[in-house]
Scaffold this motif. Sequence first.
Motif, PDB file in Angstrom:
ATOM      1  N   MET A  89      91.421  61.729  67.402  1.00  0.00           N
ATOM      2  CA  MET A  89      91.045  60.441  67.950  1.00  0.00           C
ATOM      3  C   MET A  89      90.329  59.633  66.865  1.00  0.00           C
ATOM      4  SD  MET A  89      88.934  59.889  71.458  1.00  0.00           S
ATOM      5  CE  MET A  89      89.920  59.203  72.744  1.00  0.00           C
ATOM      6  N   LYS A  90      90.695  58.370  66.712  1.00  0.00           N
ATOM      7  CA  LYS A  90      90.101  57.517  65.693  1.00  0.00           C
ATOM      8  C   LYS A  90      88.767  56.952  66.168  1.00  0.00           C
ATOM      9  CE  LYS A  90      94.387  55.989  63.595  1.00  0.00           C
ATOM     10  NZ  LYS A  90      95.166  54.835  63.151  1.00  0.00           N
ATOM     11  N   PRO A  91      87.874  56.674  65.213  1.00  0.00           N
ATOM     12  CA  PRO A  91      86.615  56.001  65.580  1.00  0.00           C
ATOM     13  C   PRO A  91      86.908  54.660  66.244  1.00  0.00           C
ATOM     14  CG  PRO A  91      86.580  56.720  63.290  1.00  0.00           C
ATOM     15  CD  PRO A  91      87.972  56.935  63.789  1.00  0.00           C
ATOM     16  N   PHE A  92      85.987  54.201  67.071  1.00  0.00           N
ATOM     17  CA  PHE A  92      86.197  52.926  67.742  1.00  0.00           C
ATOM     18  C   PHE A  92      84.908  52.122  67.795  1.00  0.00           C
ATOM     19  CE2 PHE A  92      85.113  55.916  71.069  1.00  0.00           C
ATOM     20  CZ  PHE A  92      84.269  55.209  71.917  1.00  0.00           C
ATOM     21  N   THR A  93      85.080  50.826  68.032  1.00  0.00           N
ATOM     22  CA  THR A  93      83.954  49.898  68.131  1.00  0.00           C
ATOM     23  C   THR A  93      83.974  49.238  69.500  1.00  0.00           C
ATOM     24  OG1 THR A  93      84.050  49.417  65.759  1.00  0.00           O
ATOM     25  CG2 THR A  93      82.885  47.834  67.133  1.00  0.00           C
ATOM     26  N   ILE A  94      82.816  49.197  70.121  1.00  0.00           N
ATOM     27  CA  ILE A  94      82.638  48.462  71.367  1.00  0.00           C
ATOM     28  C   ILE A  94      81.963  47.153  70.987  1.00  0.00           C
ATOM     29  CG2 ILE A  94      81.514  48.423  73.627  1.00  0.00           C
ATOM     30  CD1 ILE A  94      81.490  51.526  73.432  1.00  0.00           C
ATOM     31  N   VAL A  95      82.652  46.047  71.172  1.00  0.00           N
ATOM     32  CA  VAL A  95      82.108  44.733  70.832  1.00  0.00           C
ATOM     33  C   VAL A  95      81.587  44.083  72.108  1.00  0.00           C
ATOM     34  CG1 VAL A  95      82.600  42.477  69.839  1.00  0.00           C
ATOM     35  CG2 VAL A  95      83.760  44.507  68.938  1.00  0.00           C
ATOM     36  N   ILE A  96      80.308  43.703  72.066  1.00  0.00           N
ATOM     37  CA  ILE A  96      79.685  43.108  73.243  1.00  0.00           C
ATOM     38  C   ILE A  96      79.107  41.746  72.857  1.00  0.00           C
ATOM     39  CG2 ILE A  96      77.935  43.375  75.031  1.00  0.00           C
ATOM     40  CD1 ILE A  96      78.010  46.405  74.421  1.00  0.00           C
ATOM     41  N   PRO A  97      79.698  40.672  73.368  1.00  0.00           N
ATOM     42  CA  PRO A  97      79.096  39.360  73.141  1.00  0.00           C
ATOM     43  C   PRO A  97      77.856  39.222  74.026  1.00  0.00           C
ATOM     44  CG  PRO A  97      81.112  39.149  74.420  1.00  0.00           C
ATOM     45  CD  PRO A  97      80.946  40.600  74.094  1.00  0.00           C
ATOM     46  N   VAL A  98      76.777  38.735  73.448  1.00  0.00           N
ATOM     47  CA  VAL A  98      75.534  38.581  74.208  1.00  0.00           C
ATOM     48  C   VAL A  98      74.960  37.185  73.988  1.00  0.00           C
ATOM     49  CG1 VAL A  98      74.948  41.028  74.273  1.00  0.00           C
ATOM     50  CG2 VAL A  98      74.174  39.680  72.365  1.00  0.00           C
ATOM     51  N   TYR A  99      74.454  36.605  75.048  1.00  0.00           N
ATOM     52  CA  TYR A  99      73.834  35.283  74.984  1.00  0.00           C
ATOM     53  C   TYR A  99      72.742  35.222  76.047  1.00  0.00           C
ATOM     54  CZ  TYR A  99      73.139  30.271  75.174  1.00  0.00           C
ATOM     55  OH  TYR A  99      72.569  29.028  75.142  1.00  0.00           O
TER      56      TYR A  99
END
Length: 71
Positions: free
Chosen positions: A1-11
């Motif tokens: 399994m490849k590494p992954f990124t969780i992208v969370i926009p926050v404001y």
Amino acid sequence: MKPFTIVIPVYNEAQILRWQVQRIIVSIKKLKLPVKYEILLVENGSTDKTCLIAHQLKKEFAFVRNICLPF
């Protein structure tokens, strides 16, 4: 399994950001995935302390990164 990124926009998420990130971390740990991951918090012009909290989370957890963009 490849590494992954969780992208969370926050404001303007200062009140809930720490709690939500911790919930995500706990949920991922429960999955016991044999893979590295990172959480990327992307903030864009918040008027509260969202960027400061994101920076604190980055210091606290090696797999959290943050980007704070000016308004």
